[in-house]
Design a protein around this motif. Structure first.
Motif, PDB file in Angstrom:
ATOM      1  N   ASN A  41      37.048 -31.816 -39.006  1.00  0.00           N
ATOM      2  CA  ASN A  41      36.546 -32.357 -37.735  1.00  0.00           C
ATOM      3  C   ASN A  41      36.906 -31.435 -36.581  1.00  0.00           C
ATOM      4  O   ASN A  41      36.088 -31.164 -35.709  1.00  0.00           O
ATOM      5  N   ASP A  72      43.023 -29.397 -31.329  1.00  0.00           N
ATOM      6  CA  ASP A  72      41.905 -28.478 -31.105  1.00  0.00           C
ATOM      7  C   ASP A  72      41.595 -28.379 -29.622  1.00  0.00           C
ATOM      8  O   ASP A  72      42.047 -29.201 -28.830  1.00  0.00           O
ATOM      9  N   GLN A  91      30.410 -42.994 -34.933  1.00  0.00           N
ATOM     10  CA  GLN A  91      30.440 -41.602 -34.489  1.00  0.00           C
ATOM     11  C   GLN A  91      30.357 -41.622 -32.971  1.00  0.00           C
ATOM     12  O   GLN A  91      29.656 -42.453 -32.386  1.00  0.00           O
ATOM     13  N   ALA A  92      31.106 -40.727 -32.322  1.00  0.00           N
ATOM     14  CA  ALA A  92      31.229 -40.805 -30.874  1.00  0.00           C
ATOM     15  C   ALA A  92      29.881 -40.585 -30.189  1.00  0.00           C
ATOM     16  O   ALA A  92      29.598 -41.170 -29.163  1.00  0.00           O
ATOM     17  N   GLY A 104      30.553 -40.811 -40.275  1.00  0.00           N
ATOM     18  CA  GLY A 104      31.386 -41.665 -39.443  1.00  0.00           C
ATOM     19  C   GLY A 104      32.398 -42.457 -40.260  1.00  0.00           C
ATOM     20  O   GLY A 104      32.944 -43.455 -39.784  1.00  0.00           O
ATOM     21  N   LEU A 107      37.307 -40.695 -40.589  1.00  0.00           N
ATOM     22  CA  LEU A 107      38.539 -41.132 -39.927  1.00  0.00           C
ATOM     23  C   LEU A 107      38.928 -42.546 -40.345  1.00  0.00           C
ATOM     24  O   LEU A 107      40.119 -42.872 -40.425  1.00  0.00           O
TER      25      LEU A 107
HETATM   26  P1  ADP Z   1      32.119 -37.869 -39.376  1.00  0.00           P
HETATM   27  O1  ADP Z   1      32.083 -37.788 -40.871  1.00  0.00           O
HETATM   28  O2  ADP Z   1      30.841 -38.360 -38.820  1.00  0.00           O
HETATM   29  O3  ADP Z   1      32.630 -36.659 -38.699  1.00  0.00           O
HETATM   30  P2  ADP Z   1      34.651 -39.135 -38.719  1.00  0.00           P
HETATM   31  O4  ADP Z   1      35.070 -40.551 -38.986  1.00  0.00           O
HETATM   32  O5  ADP Z   1      35.430 -38.072 -39.352  1.00  0.00           O
HETATM   33  O6  ADP Z   1      33.110 -39.079 -39.102  1.00  0.00           O
HETATM   34  O7  ADP Z   1      34.641 -38.950 -37.153  1.00  0.00           O
HETATM   35  C1  ADP Z   1      34.041 -39.953 -36.339  1.00  0.00           C
HETATM   36  C2  ADP Z   1      33.634 -39.375 -35.020  1.00  0.00           C
HETATM   37  O8  ADP Z   1      34.805 -39.068 -34.242  1.00  0.00           O
HETATM   38  C3  ADP Z   1      32.884 -38.065 -35.107  1.00  0.00           C
HETATM   39  O9  ADP Z   1      31.503 -38.273 -35.353  1.00  0.00           O
HETATM   40  C4  ADP Z   1      33.147 -37.464 -33.736  1.00  0.00           C
HETATM   41  O10 ADP Z   1      32.252 -38.023 -32.809  1.00  0.00           O
HETATM   42  C5  ADP Z   1      34.539 -37.963 -33.411  1.00  0.00           C
HETATM   43  N1  ADP Z   1      35.573 -36.934 -33.696  1.00  0.00           N
HETATM   44  C6  ADP Z   1      36.353 -36.841 -34.797  1.00  0.00           C
HETATM   45  N2  ADP Z   1      37.201 -35.790 -34.709  1.00  0.00           N
HETATM   46  C7  ADP Z   1      36.950 -35.184 -33.537  1.00  0.00           C
HETATM   47  C8  ADP Z   1      37.495 -34.051 -32.858  1.00  0.00           C
HETATM   48  N3  ADP Z   1      38.467 -33.307 -33.395  1.00  0.00           N
HETATM   49  N4  ADP Z   1      36.979 -33.751 -31.635  1.00  0.00           N
HETATM   50  C9  ADP Z   1      35.980 -34.491 -31.088  1.00  0.00           C
HETATM   51  N5  ADP Z   1      35.431 -35.566 -31.679  1.00  0.00           N
HETATM   52  C10 ADP Z   1      35.897 -35.924 -32.869  1.00  0.00           C
END
Ligand code: ADP
Length: 406
Positions: A41, A72, A91-92, A104, A107
């Protein structure tokens, strides 16, 4: 992950507090999975600057607290989303999701795994300035050395040559082989592997692929040319299980791969499954489309209802993406081919469709340089692989769905 960051022009700093010299019990597979998710990510959402991973262990009376931060300098996350991104399917930003793929779920799963280990996963972030994810997991103290539980002895003790240039890998590999009841000999580079194979009889050679003097494939080819009375079975030990790598291995007479880090059960399965004795070959062929252990894990973590949802989602988006891929291939649109292959790959990985995931990734990486006439056949291959993977998935999920109805 470092090459992925460097490819994007990002820095990748790793800092590990090595002053705490202690042995602890933990779950390396789950910890690895969480870290891979956080780091990928971080790379995905950072257009410039870099990634920093920091690990430390804090000693307590009856446990050590493992703390890993993944920092990051990326796009950051709006404050109202700091908790929501840990929910399923969130997802954000939709446009980002479209651009990067993903489900999404990463996490949500990472936090669930962390909490199952009695830890916590949190985020601090400022939009535009970057994010820091902090993973804290308490680990039980262990007696130093590898724990000695009771293991059934093997049906036949094997003479195993373990070839690796890294002393820690040799030590761990040797300890695991001993626990499995086999005899281990260590070769610290390609040249000595060839000499040892010439002078002593081995049943199995576990060959690291990346060694400075002579790589594992070269060493395997030389061993094959020694004309030994009984050729040992050579198994590659590598973190690279892409199809390209497998083809090179097959060319050197290496039929099997054990992935790094070495896990005791995977190693046992690999070395004790002698194809000459016709054991689990068909099982492996059937299981190869789907990583069943991974799928089982997902089912345990997400529950049957979410798996069901993911299954339908994958069915729908997969079909649509194959259409996009076929169109892009026919039009010679390399960029679109790479993008759609990426999306299909990340959707496939959520349910452990490993072969489809690997092939998508290869096509994503090679699309730009793919000759026009090869694009349609790559698209057809993905379509066929998707069909086969989905029907294997239907078979695996069907009984569970029926069970839950009963
Ligand atoms: P995905 O598989 O869609 O990346 P995650 O659950 O890993 O799903 O992440 C969910 C959302 O959190 C991502 O779609 C992103 O919008 C946000 N996100 C996760 N990690 C970061 C990061 N390091 N910086 C910015 N946004 C992040």
């Amino acid at each position: 992950m470092r090459p992925q960051a460097l490819d994007k022009g990002l820095t990748f700093d790793l800092a590990c507090d090595a002053t705490i010299n202690t042995a602890a019990h933990g779950d390396p597979v789950r910890l690895n999975r969480i870290l891979l998710n956080l780091i990928s990510n971080a790379i995905k959402f950072t257009p410039s600057g870099g990634i920093g991973v920091n690990a430390a262990a804090e000693p307590h009376d009856d446990h050590v607290l493992l703390r890993v931060t993944v920092r990051d300098t990326g796009i950051g996350i709006a404050p109202d989303l700091h908790e929501r991104i840990f929910e399923d399917f969130v997802q954000a930003d939709d446009s980002i999701a479209r651009r990067f793929g993903g489900t999404g779920l990463g996490l949500a799963i990472a936090r669930r795994l962390t909490r199952l280990m009695h830890g916590e996963l949190t985020v601090e972030s400022v939009p535009g300035a970057g994010s820091t994810f902090t993973l804290e997991v308490p680990l039980g103290l262990a007696a130093s050395g590898i724990a000695q539980g009771a293991l059934a002895p093997p049906s036949r003790q094997l003479r195993v040559l373990l070839v690796d240039d890294d002393p820690v890998n040799c030590e761990v590999g040797e300890a695991i082989l001993k626990r499995l009841g086999h005899r281990a000999t260590i070769g610290r580079n390609g040249t000595s592997a060839v000499e040892l194979a010439r002078d002593q009889a081995f049943d199995v050679i576990l060959m690291d692929l990346h060694m400075p003097d002579m790589d594992g494939i070269e060493a395997a080819s030389r061993i094959a040319k020694l004309g030994l009375p009984k050729m040992p079975r050579i198994i590659a030990v590598t973190a690279d299980v892409s199809r390209g790598a497998r083809e090179r291995l097959a060319g050197a007479g290496i039929a099997k791969v054990v992935s790094k880090p070495i896990l005791i059960n995977a190693l046992r399965e690999a070395i004790e499954d002698d194809p000459a004795q016709g054991t689990t070959a068909t099982q492996l062929a059937a299981g190869a489309l789907i990583d069943r252990h991974f799928l089982e894990d997902q089912r345990e973590l997400l529950g049957a209802a979410q798996i069901d949802k993911l299954h339908h989602l994958l069915d729908e988006t997969g079909e649509k993406l194959i259409e996009d891929i076929t169109k892009a291939a026919a039009n010679g649109d390399h960029a679109q081919l790479a993008r759609s292959a990426h999306q299909l790959g990340s959707a496939a990985s959520a349910l452990g469709l490993v072969r489809l995931f690997e092939r998508c990734r290869e096509i994503e990486l090679t699309a730009a340089a793919m000759p026009l006439q090869e694009c349609p056949s790559a698209a057809r291959e993905l379509a066929a692989l998707r069909e086969a993977s989905m029907s294997a998935l239907d078979d695996l999920l069907q009984p569970a769905e029926q069970r839950s109805l009963d």
